[in-house]
Scaffold this motif. Sequence first.
Motif, mmCIF file in Angstrom:
data_model
loop_
_atom_site.group_PDB
_atom_site.id
_atom_site.type_symbol
_atom_site.label_atom_id
_atom_site.label_comp_id
_atom_site.label_asym_id
_atom_site.label_seq_id
_atom_site.Cartn_x
_atom_site.Cartn_y
_atom_site.Cartn_z
ATOM 1 N N ASN A 60 40.656 61.706 25.988
ATOM 2 C CA ASN A 60 39.637 62.477 25.266
ATOM 3 C C ASN A 60 39.847 62.404 23.750
ATOM 4 O O ASN A 60 39.761 63.395 23.030
ATOM 5 C CB ASN A 60 39.593 63.916 25.768
ATOM 6 N N GLN A 61 40.159 61.207 23.285
ATOM 7 C CA GLN A 61 40.251 60.885 21.869
ATOM 8 C C GLN A 61 41.431 61.522 21.149
ATOM 9 O O GLN A 61 41.419 61.655 19.925
ATOM 10 C CB GLN A 61 38.923 61.193 21.153
ATOM 11 N N GLU A 75 37.783 60.801 29.135
ATOM 12 C CA GLU A 75 37.649 59.484 28.509
ATOM 13 C C GLU A 75 39.066 59.009 28.191
ATOM 14 O O GLU A 75 39.759 59.628 27.394
ATOM 15 C CB GLU A 75 36.821 59.599 27.221
ATOM 16 N N ALA A 77 41.582 55.844 26.964
ATOM 17 C CA ALA A 77 41.534 54.566 26.239
ATOM 18 C C ALA A 77 42.894 53.893 26.234
ATOM 19 O O ALA A 77 43.924 54.562 26.116
ATOM 20 C CB ALA A 77 41.058 54.806 24.811
ATOM 21 N N TYR B 45 38.059 52.890 16.815
ATOM 22 C CA TYR B 45 37.627 53.640 17.995
ATOM 23 C C TYR B 45 36.703 54.758 17.502
ATOM 24 O O TYR B 45 37.183 55.826 17.121
ATOM 25 C CB TYR B 45 38.878 54.199 18.685
ATOM 26 N N GLY B 47 34.645 57.869 16.837
ATOM 27 C CA GLY B 47 34.838 59.207 17.392
ATOM 28 C C GLY B 47 36.295 59.620 17.275
ATOM 29 O O GLY B 47 36.628 60.566 16.564
ATOM 30 N N MET B 48 37.175 58.866 17.935
ATOM 31 C CA MET B 48 38.597 59.218 17.838
ATOM 32 C C MET B 48 39.110 59.015 16.413
ATOM 33 O O MET B 48 39.956 59.778 15.945
ATOM 34 C CB MET B 48 39.448 58.386 18.802
ATOM 35 N N THR B 49 38.618 57.990 15.736
ATOM 36 C CA THR B 49 39.124 57.698 14.388
ATOM 37 C C THR B 49 38.907 58.895 13.453
ATOM 38 O O THR B 49 39.840 59.358 12.798
ATOM 39 C CB THR B 49 38.412 56.463 13.808
ATOM 40 N N ARG B 51 38.325 61.943 14.288
ATOM 41 C CA ARG B 51 39.088 63.072 14.817
ATOM 42 C C ARG B 51 40.569 62.972 14.432
ATOM 43 O O ARG B 51 41.191 63.957 14.044
ATOM 44 C CB ARG B 51 38.927 63.022 16.340
#
Lengths: 85, 150
Positions: A60-61, A75, A77, B45, B47-49, B51
């Motif tokens: 989830n990021q 999610e 990765a 990435y 979104g994750m970046t 964040r």
Amino acid sequence: MKLKVLYFASIREKVGRDAEELDLPAGIATVAALRGHLQARGGAWAEALADGKLLRTAVNQDMAKTSAPIKAGDEVAFFPPVTGG
Amino acid sequence: MKISVQAEDFDLGFEIESISKRNSIGAVASFVGLVRDVSMALEHYPGMTERAIAKIVDEAKSRWQVIDCAVIHRYGALQPNDQIVMVAVASGHRGDAFAACEFIMDYLKTQAPFWKKEQTPEGAQWVEAKADDDKATERWAKLPGSSGLG
């Protein structure tokens, strides 16, 4: 259990896809177990996600350890160590 | 507070001016990273970046006085001498501005999901992560009272 898996950089190139929706069999509850499940596809998957290989994972990021739990709707990765900046 | 992950170039002077508008600010420290020697493609990435960078900035704010800051990181095709990344921190005094700027940059190197692929005479190759970058991140974890980041 359905979840989304993303692949980046050299991992993405090796396995030939950037994302997929998976419906996992029961009992796969951690990042490490998911990695093992994907390795079992063999070929490029076994190579790209091999145990000795330096990988980073996010759930989830957020950066996550391989022992991190996973659940439906997550999610997840897989990517190599980052090289930005 | 500005965090941007973008393909377009940035203007450091403009960004510094934008974060320097409050009377309590007495110091602004900034860093710009450039592409060295070879052209490259930068993947990230989405979104994750954003964040991950926001978490790094939050951690910096918990350790030092950060009145305002701007972090911009580019992605896509970049040529030698192009700007890749900038960090600018506005604070009351230089000590906090310098430390927070360096901390954010060190953490970016190991925590923000970017990957460089360089064009070499042998073809395009993914850049390997450096152990020195991990060491640069780890030294901040030794500070008293630190919570650290994943």
